[in-house]
Write an enzyme that holds these catalytic residues in place. Sequence first.
Site, PDB file in Angstrom:
ATOM      1  N   CYS A 122       0.813  -1.224   0.000  1.00  0.00           N
ATOM      2  CA  CYS A 122       0.000   0.000   0.000  1.00  0.00           C
ATOM      3  C   CYS A 122       0.847   1.275   0.000  1.00  0.00           C
ATOM      4  O   CYS A 122       0.320   2.360  -0.242  1.00  0.00           O
ATOM      5  CB  CYS A 122      -0.954   0.001   1.188  1.00  0.00           C
ATOM      6  SG  CYS A 122      -2.107  -1.372   1.167  1.00  0.00           S
ATOM      7  N   HIS A 144      -3.060   7.422   2.486  1.00  0.00           N
ATOM      8  CA  HIS A 144      -3.506   6.114   2.000  1.00  0.00           C
ATOM      9  C   HIS A 144      -4.860   5.796   2.640  1.00  0.00           C
ATOM     10  O   HIS A 144      -5.038   5.950   3.848  1.00  0.00           O
ATOM     11  CB  HIS A 144      -2.469   5.044   2.366  1.00  0.00           C
ATOM     12  CG  HIS A 144      -2.957   3.653   2.170  1.00  0.00           C
ATOM     13  ND1 HIS A 144      -3.539   3.237   0.987  1.00  0.00           N
ATOM     14  CD2 HIS A 144      -2.984   2.582   3.006  1.00  0.00           C
ATOM     15  CE1 HIS A 144      -3.885   1.966   1.104  1.00  0.00           C
ATOM     16  NE2 HIS A 144      -3.560   1.543   2.318  1.00  0.00           N
ATOM     17  N   ASN A 151      -9.986   0.138   0.311  1.00  0.00           N
ATOM     18  CA  ASN A 151      -8.528   0.237   0.285  1.00  0.00           C
ATOM     19  C   ASN A 151      -8.039  -0.304  -1.063  1.00  0.00           C
ATOM     20  O   ASN A 151      -8.093  -1.504  -1.305  1.00  0.00           O
ATOM     21  CB  ASN A 151      -7.960  -0.575   1.460  1.00  0.00           C
ATOM     22  CG  ASN A 151      -6.442  -0.567   1.502  1.00  0.00           C
ATOM     23  OD1 ASN A 151      -5.781  -0.172   0.537  1.00  0.00           O
ATOM     24  ND2 ASN A 151      -5.897  -1.015   2.611  1.00  0.00           N
TER      25      ASN A 151
END
Length: 325
Positions: A112, A252, A282
């Site tokens: 990520c 993020h 996500n």
Amino acid sequence: MQVQILGNGAYAPKTILTNHDLEKKIDTSNEWIVARTGIRERHIAAKDEATSDLAVHAARKALEQAGVAPMDVDLVIVATSMPDMFFPSTACIVQEKLGAKNAAAFDLSAACSGFIYALSVGEQYVRSETYRHVLVIGAEVMSRLTNWQDRGTCVLFGDGAGAVLLGPANEGRGILSVHLHTDGALWDLICVPGGAGAIPPSEKVLVECLNTIHMKGSETFKIAVRNLENVALEALHANDMSISDIDWLVPHQANIRILKAVAARLKMPKEKMVVNLDRYGNTSAASIPLAFDEAVNDGRIKRGDSILFLAFGGGLTWGAAVVNY
Ligand code: COA
């Protein structure tokens, strides 16, 4: 030589999977997912859509916005955890589909945190005047790494792509700093343990779903909050800035509770934080450029604004970038 974001673009697949759709498949509820994560829906790639397809859509928009032709791209970097295949890299496929015949191309793996890692690599090439135009893409088809029977993880992730084109900056503008960190001792907090070199594909891998995301959610949560706060302070300190000098925090998009906790610790007003995880979940390496692109397109982020990008992910990896857009 300062390095600037010349253009940005994003893409999300058409199919939307809502929390109510998930209620019909697993033992969960819209209320639980919204309260614990902030996520309401996520986009899911079509069967014939691969990571490279999502990446190309986002990249084309970034090039259009910058007014740069594919043939004038010198390097393509794709940050992804779900490459089209082991090799060649997804970036090679993107280079071909985009018609960026003059570009070198490679993938970068930092889960990520991939976008900030790739931004940092791309910046070095432009700063050193090795290359003029570098496409930095975060693209993921997380739905194919997801165990759809595991309610602890399958509600979290979504598919998407975001891209920025880096190039030489006008005076005063550009990427002011990037700070990157890794703690490999914590690799097993979020991982896809099987199906690659250490545990090759086998019946056991499929039966035990070792080829899907395994995560220790609450440990990850606590470390994420602490590390994001620390790296944000490190980045501000390095630029002799305080949080009031930042116009937009683009973090993020993992979990709204993580983001609120980080914003509160940094004393960042919540109106200055870009959040779109309610609609995308996500999307791993795609999440920062997706959120950034949305805020640029709807007029929130303007040229000249100071932006703090913050990322956290498997590895563990985390990082911060301060950009004058
Ligand atoms: N629906 C309903 N109940 C669920 C559920 C779901 N989708 N997922 C888990 N639960 C249950 C658990 O089974 C547990 O039940 P139990 O108490 O009977 O055992 C209960 O909810 C609490 O589980 P827990 O894992 O402690 O919840 P949590 O508050 O930590 O929230 C996460 C779980 C995953 C949302 C949260 O830990 C998180 O977001 N962590 C960070 C993950 C992340 O961001 N990863 C990516 C980083 S890049």
